[in-house]
Structure formats: structure tokens, C-alpha cells
Design a protein around this motif. Structure first.
Motif, short mmCIF file in Angstrom:
data_model
loop_
_atom_site.label_atom_id
_atom_site.label_comp_id
_atom_site.label_asym_id
_atom_site.label_seq_id
_atom_site.Cartn_x
_atom_site.Cartn_y
_atom_site.Cartn_z
N GLN A 82 0.93 -1.21 0.13
CA GLN A 82 -0.13 0.00 0.10
C GLN A 82 0.90 1.08 0.06
N HIS A 83 0.38 2.25 -0.88
CA HIS A 83 1.42 3.51 -0.67
C HIS A 83 0.31 4.49 0.06
N TYR A 84 1.07 5.50 0.83
CA TYR A 84 0.71 6.53 1.32
C TYR A 84 1.29 7.87 1.22
N VAL A 85 0.68 8.85 1.37
CA VAL A 85 1.43 10.27 1.72
C VAL A 85 1.09 10.94 2.97
N LYS A 86 2.22 11.19 3.64
CA LYS A 86 1.95 11.84 5.16
C LYS A 86 2.56 13.27 5.12
N LYS A 87 1.87 14.41 5.32
CA LYS A 87 2.27 15.73 5.28
C LYS A 87 2.67 16.02 6.91
N VAL A 88 3.64 16.73 7.12
CA VAL A 88 4.23 17.05 8.53
C VAL A 88 4.83 18.52 8.33
N GLN B 6 8.55 19.13 13.43
CA GLN B 6 7.43 18.37 14.45
C GLN B 6 7.97 16.92 14.27
N THR B 7 6.89 16.25 15.09
CA THR B 7 6.93 14.80 15.36
C THR B 7 6.49 13.92 13.93
N LEU B 8 7.14 13.13 13.52
CA LEU B 8 6.50 12.35 12.37
C LEU B 8 6.16 10.84 12.72
N PRO C 130 13.51 15.34 15.20
CA PRO C 130 12.52 16.60 14.45
C PRO C 130 12.67 16.10 13.12
N THR C 131 11.47 16.56 12.48
CA THR C 131 11.47 16.60 10.75
C THR C 131 12.33 17.45 10.18
N LYS C 132 13.17 17.17 9.40
CA LYS C 132 13.98 18.11 8.68
C LYS C 132 13.66 18.45 7.36
N ILE C 133 14.10 19.17 6.41
CA ILE C 133 13.61 19.55 5.19
C ILE C 133 14.21 18.31 4.35
N THR C 134 15.51 17.87 4.69
CA THR C 134 15.88 16.67 3.90
C THR C 134 15.07 15.37 4.04
N GLN D 222 4.29 -8.24 3.41
CA GLN D 222 3.44 -7.27 3.15
C GLN D 222 4.22 -5.87 3.34
N LYS D 223 4.09 -4.89 2.61
CA LYS D 223 4.90 -3.60 2.59
C LYS D 223 3.88 -2.52 2.36
N SER D 224 4.23 -1.45 3.26
CA SER D 224 3.53 -0.22 3.36
C SER D 224 4.49 0.88 3.26
N SER D 225 4.29 1.72 2.03
CA SER D 225 5.09 2.61 1.88
C SER D 225 4.57 4.06 1.86
N THR D 226 5.16 4.95 2.60
CA THR D 226 4.96 6.49 2.93
C THR D 226 5.56 7.35 2.24
N THR D 227 5.31 8.26 1.45
CA THR D 227 6.04 9.20 0.93
C THR D 227 5.95 10.51 1.86
N VAL D 228 6.92 11.16 2.39
CA VAL D 228 6.68 12.35 3.39
C VAL D 228 6.73 13.62 2.63
N ARG D 229 5.85 14.40 2.95
CA ARG D 229 5.93 15.74 2.67
C ARG D 229 6.19 16.81 3.74
N VAL D 230 7.41 17.41 3.53
CA VAL D 230 7.62 18.42 4.67
C VAL D 230 7.17 19.77 4.48
N PHE D 231 6.66 20.67 5.19
CA PHE D 231 6.13 21.94 5.24
C PHE D 231 6.74 22.90 6.17
N GLY D 232 7.23 23.93 5.71
CA GLY D 232 7.67 24.95 6.80
C GLY D 232 6.40 25.61 7.29
N LYS D 233 6.70 26.40 8.31
CA LYS D 233 5.56 27.40 8.94
C LYS D 233 4.79 28.26 8.11
#
Length: 152
Positions: free
Chosen positions: A42-48, A52-54, A119-123, A141-152
Motif C-alpha cells: 500500500q502507498h500513502y502520503v503523509k504531510k508534516v 515536528q514529530t512524524l 524532529p523532521t527536517k527539510i531533507t 506485506q509492504k506499506s510505503s509512505t512518502t513524506v511531505r515536509v512543510f515550513g510554518k
């Protein structure tokens, strides 16, 4: 009438036929095609937000499944390259394999095998974190999550 298969492997894929003789109608038969998949993903996208803590669950749709009885590993990837972060064997403490400076001291395996990054970093933006649960040597079974990091 049922066929029970144990220790399923990919080699069991194929067409199965059940036939039996009846009186006075003769032989009856039914066919079924069995396809055994080696792995599901399964593929997911998580925004943080930055700093912050992811938290990324291992298998989001498998809450009822007891993951502690199966070996699992967390990996991080970018541009086709994957690096192992954490491995966990049943009834053993987690082994952290994060040799890179990017994730050293920032990765922790939390309850229910959730990957916690602080903490989450821009990298971290665009990185793909994947959890692999080995139910059987030929079934992962695999689960993949693409991370999107946003500034304030």
C-alpha cells in the motif's frame, strides 16, 4: 467439499479442478484459478510540518493483526536507493541500523511498530519510508509512505 492448502508458496499458483462421480448423472467437475502473490504493498502520503514529530504506522489497515509475532523492518529510500533503518524480530528488542548521519538519533520504533521521527527536517521531504512485514518466507506485506515536509 473443500481443498485446504497450508504453507502457501508461489509455486502453488495454477488451475485446480475438483471432479467426482455421481449416479446417475456421471462425472461433475469445477475449476478454479489460484494466483498466489508474493507481496502486497500500500502507498500513502503523509504531510508534516518542519521540526515536528512524524509518526508512520507500519501497516495502516492491519490494526487487528498482531505484528509483534512477525519479523519486520523499516527502510528509507530516495532515487531508487534504500537504506535499512530498524529491524524487529519477534520477542526481541529493535535493532537500529541507521548508520547515516541523516537519521541517527532521530528515529525510534514506537508502539505497534510505528516509526517515529523527531524532529523532521527539510531533507526528509520526498523520502519514502517503507515497512516490510514477513508473514512467510515467500509472503511479505509492504506499506510505503512518502513524506511531505512543510515550513510554518
Amino acid at each position: 467439499w473443500a481443498l485446504h492448502l497450508k504453507n502457501i508458496t508461489i509455486s502453488l499458483s495454477g488451475q485446480y479442478e475438483c471432479s467426482f462421480a455421481t449416479y446417475p448423472y456421471g462425472t461433475k467437475a469445477a475449476k478454479i484459478q489460484l494466483i498466489v502473490k508474493a507481496e502486497e504493498e500500500q502507498h500513502y502520503v503523509k504531510k508534516v510540518q518542519l521540526n515536528q514529530t512524524l509518526e508512520i504506522p507500519c501497516l495502516e489497515d492491519m490494526t487487528s493483526e498482531n505484528l509483534s509475532s512477525y519479523p519486520l523492518k523499516w527502510l528509507v529510500g530516495e532515487n531508487g536507493r534504500k537504506e535499512e533503518l530498524v529491524t524487529k524480530e519477534p520477542s526481541c528488542p529493535a535493532v537500529y541500523r541507521n548508520g547515516s548521519a541523516l537519521y541517527r538519533q532521530r528515529v525510534h520504533l514506537a508502539l505497534n511498530n510505528t516509526l517515529k521521527i523527531f524532529p523532521t527536517k527539510i531533507t526528509d521531504d520526498g523520502r519514502v519510508f517503507s515497512c516490510h512485514v514477513v508473514y512467510h518466507p515467500e509472503r511479505v506485506q509492504k506499506s510505503s509512505t512518502t513524506v511531505r515536509v512543510f515550513g510554518k
